[in-house]
Write a protein that holds these residues in place. Structure first.
Motif, PDB file in Angstrom:
ATOM      1  N   THR A 171       1.086  -1.433   0.124  1.00  0.00           N
ATOM      2  CA  THR A 171       0.007  -0.168  -0.303  1.00  0.00           C
ATOM      3  C   THR A 171       1.356   1.104  -0.316  1.00  0.00           C
ATOM      4  OG1 THR A 171      -2.068   1.484   1.025  1.00  0.00           O
ATOM      5  CG2 THR A 171      -0.457  -0.068   2.932  1.00  0.00           C
ATOM      6  N   GLN A 207      -6.755   9.777  -6.382  1.00  0.00           N
ATOM      7  CA  GLN A 207      -6.516   8.172  -6.401  1.00  0.00           C
ATOM      8  C   GLN A 207      -6.076   7.440  -4.980  1.00  0.00           C
ATOM      9  OE1 GLN A 207      -4.848   6.581  -9.321  1.00  0.00           O
ATOM     10  NE2 GLN A 207      -6.083   6.739 -10.786  1.00  0.00           N
ATOM     11  N   TYR A 251      -5.665   1.949  -2.267  1.00  0.00           N
ATOM     12  CA  TYR A 251      -4.705   1.530  -2.750  1.00  0.00           C
ATOM     13  C   TYR A 251      -4.282  -0.087  -2.105  1.00  0.00           C
ATOM     14  CZ  TYR A 251      -1.767   0.001  -7.041  1.00  0.00           C
ATOM     15  OH  TYR A 251      -1.416  -0.828  -7.784  1.00  0.00           O
ATOM     16  N   LYS A 307      -7.405  -6.534  -4.827  1.00  0.00           N
ATOM     17  CA  LYS A 307      -6.819  -6.108  -4.811  1.00  0.00           C
ATOM     18  C   LYS A 307      -7.623  -5.319  -4.522  1.00  0.00           C
ATOM     19  CE  LYS A 307      -3.532  -7.396  -8.451  1.00  0.00           C
ATOM     20  NZ  LYS A 307      -3.899  -8.371  -9.626  1.00  0.00           N
ATOM     21  N   MET A 348      -8.846  -0.765  -4.427  1.00  0.00           N
ATOM     22  CA  MET A 348      -8.149   0.227  -5.401  1.00  0.00           C
ATOM     23  C   MET A 348      -9.286   1.041  -6.028  1.00  0.00           C
ATOM     24  SD  MET A 348      -6.251  -2.390  -7.976  1.00  0.00           S
ATOM     25  CE  MET A 348      -6.723  -3.540  -9.547  1.00  0.00           C
ATOM     26  N   GLN A 379     -10.150   2.691  -9.153  1.00  0.00           N
ATOM     27  CA  GLN A 379      -9.436   3.310 -10.864  1.00  0.00           C
ATOM     28  C   GLN A 379     -10.872   3.235 -11.624  1.00  0.00           C
ATOM     29  OE1 GLN A 379      -5.458   1.293 -11.154  1.00  0.00           O
ATOM     30  NE2 GLN A 379      -5.933   2.062  -9.216  1.00  0.00           N
ATOM     31  N   THR A 421     -14.506   3.025  -6.778  1.00  0.00           N
ATOM     32  CA  THR A 421     -13.218   1.329  -5.915  1.00  0.00           C
ATOM     33  C   THR A 421     -13.921  -0.247  -6.463  1.00  0.00           C
ATOM     34  OG1 THR A 421     -13.685   3.285  -4.302  1.00  0.00           O
ATOM     35  CG2 THR A 421     -13.066   1.048  -3.258  1.00  0.00           C
ATOM     36  N   GLU A 462       3.996  -3.111  -6.364  1.00  0.00           N
ATOM     37  CA  GLU A 462       2.311  -3.387  -7.732  1.00  0.00           C
ATOM     38  C   GLU A 462       2.451  -4.231  -7.751  1.00  0.00           C
ATOM     39  OE1 GLU A 462       1.654  -0.106  -8.708  1.00  0.00           O
ATOM     40  OE2 GLU A 462       2.609   0.702  -7.022  1.00  0.00           O
ATOM     41  N   ARG A 469      -4.048   2.906 -12.751  1.00  0.00           N
ATOM     42  CA  ARG A 469      -2.577   2.995 -12.037  1.00  0.00           C
ATOM     43  C   ARG A 469      -1.726   2.898 -13.676  1.00  0.00           C
ATOM     44  NH1 ARG A 469      -0.810   4.593  -7.447  1.00  0.00           N
ATOM     45  NH2 ARG A 469       1.473   3.601  -6.546  1.00  0.00           N
TER      46      ARG A 469
END
Length: 256
Positions: A88, A101, A105, A118, A120, A122, A126, A181, A255
């Motif tokens: 994170t 954003q 995450y 995951k 996040m 995006q 969410t 990531e 991302r």
């Protein structure tokens, strides 16, 4: 006497070898739990000037507006164990890109069950994405690099959905197949990687071995749209396609 001397010499050599193996194994055993602090740097000028629909005039303007030799950076944090990893934003909570954003995450990889979660923000929503662990198809190259005192090997892969070339550096003396990531699946911790020759650079700045003092926890109430990994990839593919058709830069919504 000579045979005794040779025997003694061989015995010492053998014991030294055993000792070396034990020390190395001991070190490796200690290197399977810890925390890594990464610096995530994105270079918008390089990404923008590479877009196919951008005119030379626009490219020049973008380079003038967005050019930053150090990139726009964020701190990230990865905690790892033999059975899982969680990733994170890092501390201090320093974000100078993706400022819209930063709410959520998290990436949690469960190596025991071979699943990932995951959570996040995006594409304006969410998402809670549950999937099985599907590692990129890595090719290990014959190149090495020192990162924070760890000898790292180079590996390359491609993200066909986003059209990205990925170059990663992993430390085999830290035998956990995880990384920052969405990068994982190499025989050692990924300490650095870059996308499309430096449009994005993620590098480890600090490694602390042993149980982390403060373990990253996912929010108790995860509010978002639950989708499978396949469905999420479809959404990403559609979003990128729509962005290209509208001559927009897709990395504002996903991302990079």
């Amino acid at each position: 006497d000579r045979s005794k001397s040779n025997y003694k010499h061989m015995k010492i050599k053998y014991l030294k070898t055993i000792l070396l193996i034990l020390i190395t194994t001991g070190l490796r055993a200690q290197n399977i739990v810890g925390e890594v602090e990464y610096r995530y740097r994105i270079f918008y000028d390089k990404i923008y000037s590479n877009l196919p629909h951008i005119t030379q005039q626009e490219k020049d303007r973008i380079l003038l507006t967005w050019s930053n030799p150090d990139g726009y950076s964020t701190r990230m944090k990865l905690q790892f164990w033999p059975e899982k990893s969680i990733y994170t934003y890092g501390e201090p909570y320093e974000v100078s890109s993706y400022s819209w954003q930063v709410e959520d995450y998290f990436i949690e990889n469960n190596l025991k069950d071979q699943t990932s979660l995951k959570y996040m923000d995006q594409m304006g929503k969410t998402y809670i994405v549950r999937d099985s662990l599907n590692a990129p198809k890595w090719r290990v190259m014959n190149e090495i690099r020192d990162i924070l005192g760890h000898m790292c090997m180079k590996a390359v892969a491609e993200d066909s959905i986003k059209g990205l070339k990925i170059t990663a550096w992993f430390a085999s003396d830290i035998p956990v197949p995880v990384g920052p990531e969405e990068q994982f699946g190499l025989p050692g911790l990924i300490l650095a990687y870059d996308i499309n020759d430096g449009m994005l650079i993620v590098e480890a700045e600090k490694i602390t071995f042993g149980e982390p003092e403060e373990i990253i926890t996912l929010p108790k109430k995860m509010k978002g749209k639950e989708v499978s990994g396949t469905k999420y990839q479809e959404l990403v593919r559609e979003f990128i396609q729509t962005s290209i058709e509208r001559k927009q830069a897709w990395m504002w919504g996903i991302r990079y």
